[in-house]
Design a protein around this motif. Structure first.
Motif, short mmCIF file in Angstrom:
data_model
loop_
_atom_site.label_atom_id
_atom_site.label_comp_id
_atom_site.label_asym_id
_atom_site.label_seq_id
_atom_site.Cartn_x
_atom_site.Cartn_y
_atom_site.Cartn_z
N TRP A 1 -84.28 -107.48 -21.86
CA TRP A 1 -84.79 -108.26 -22.99
C TRP A 1 -83.55 -108.62 -23.56
O TRP A 1 -83.66 -109.28 -24.72
CB TRP A 1 -85.63 -107.67 -23.73
N TYR B 1 -80.48 -101.38 -26.33
CA TYR B 1 -81.65 -101.46 -25.76
C TYR B 1 -81.99 -100.71 -24.25
O TYR B 1 -82.81 -100.17 -24.07
CB TYR B 1 -82.36 -102.82 -25.97
N ILE C 1 -84.60 -97.98 -23.53
CA ILE C 1 -85.84 -97.87 -22.76
C ILE C 1 -85.73 -97.38 -21.42
O ILE C 1 -86.69 -96.74 -20.73
CB ILE C 1 -86.20 -99.40 -22.38
N TYR D 1 -88.57 -94.41 -20.03
CA TYR D 1 -89.38 -94.27 -18.82
C TYR D 1 -88.73 -93.60 -17.71
O TYR D 1 -89.51 -92.90 -17.04
CB TYR D 1 -89.16 -95.96 -18.19
N SER E 1 -100.44 -97.22 -23.15
CA SER E 1 -99.17 -97.61 -23.49
C SER E 1 -98.74 -98.68 -22.77
O SER E 1 -98.13 -99.53 -23.34
CB SER E 1 -98.23 -96.44 -23.60
N SER E 2 -99.14 -98.57 -21.57
CA SER E 2 -98.61 -99.74 -20.30
C SER E 2 -99.40 -101.12 -20.90
O SER E 2 -98.97 -102.07 -20.82
CB SER E 2 -98.99 -99.62 -18.97
N HIS F 1 -98.05 -102.36 -24.31
CA HIS F 1 -96.50 -102.63 -24.03
C HIS F 1 -96.66 -104.10 -23.27
O HIS F 1 -95.99 -104.84 -23.75
CB HIS F 1 -95.45 -101.39 -23.40
N ILE G 1 -97.92 -106.92 -25.88
CA ILE G 1 -96.96 -107.29 -26.68
C ILE G 1 -95.92 -108.23 -25.91
O ILE G 1 -95.41 -109.20 -26.45
CB ILE G 1 -96.25 -106.25 -27.29
N MET G 2 -95.34 -107.65 -24.70
CA MET G 2 -94.26 -108.40 -24.25
C MET G 2 -94.83 -109.74 -23.73
O MET G 2 -94.01 -110.84 -23.55
CB MET G 2 -93.69 -107.40 -22.76
N ASP H 1 -91.62 -107.63 -15.57
CA ASP H 1 -92.04 -106.27 -16.24
C ASP H 1 -93.54 -106.14 -16.72
O ASP H 1 -94.22 -105.35 -16.96
CB ASP H 1 -91.10 -105.77 -17.06
N LEU I 1 -96.55 -103.68 -15.90
CA LEU I 1 -97.14 -102.83 -16.71
C LEU I 1 -98.67 -102.79 -16.50
O LEU I 1 -99.43 -101.76 -16.49
CB LEU I 1 -96.66 -102.89 -18.06
#
Length: 139
Positions: free
Chosen positions: A38, A45, A49, A53, A80-81, A84, A87-88, A105, A109
């Motif tokens: 990202w 970052y 990350i 993970y 959480s996947s 996440h 949001i992504m 990604d 997820l």
């Protein structure tokens, strides 16, 4: 699919997802940055990350030994996947430079969430299977 087969497939999924989380994220960020990284240029970052993970990957591998004893971790991974990935996905749609994540990604997820949610027992089934496993191990 019977419960024994479902747990066996869950173990396989936990091992596969755990190994991918542990060893594949950083290489994917390097090889396919438009789908997995990202930030461009220097950023803290990626290491952050990857660390998160990789840690999750280790714990998923541990959970694979006895998934019924690690249901909260498995459900954390599912939800959480989903969060996440959602949001992504929204951020990818809002910013043209991140559209590649819709093929990288983001679907990864959601696939993790779906596979684990389908294979993980819930409710009374999970409680019954845990009791049966506990009784079997205590005899």
């Amino acid at each position: 699919m019977n419960h024994a087969a479902r747990i066996a497939y869950l173990r396989i999924a936990l091992i596969g997802i755990g190994l991918i989380a542990l060893v594949c994220f950083y290489p994917l960020m390097i090889v396919w940055p438009s789908g997995w990284a990202w930030h461009t240029g220097y950023s803290d970052y990626p290491l952050m990350i990857v660390g998160i993970y990789a840690t999750l990957g280790v714990f998923l591998l541990i959970a694979a030994r006895n998934p019924l004893e690690h249901l909260s971790l498995i459900w954390f991974t599912v939800w959480s996947s989903v969060v996440h990935g959602t949001i992504m996905a929204v951020q990818s749609l809002m910013h043209d430079e991140h559209r590649g994540h819709l093929l990288g990604d983001v679907p990864a997820l959601f696939i993790v969430a779906i596979v684990l949610a389908v294979l993980t027992p819930r409710g009374e089934t999970a409680r019954t299977l845990r009791r049966a496993a506990w009784l079997k191990s205590s005899c």
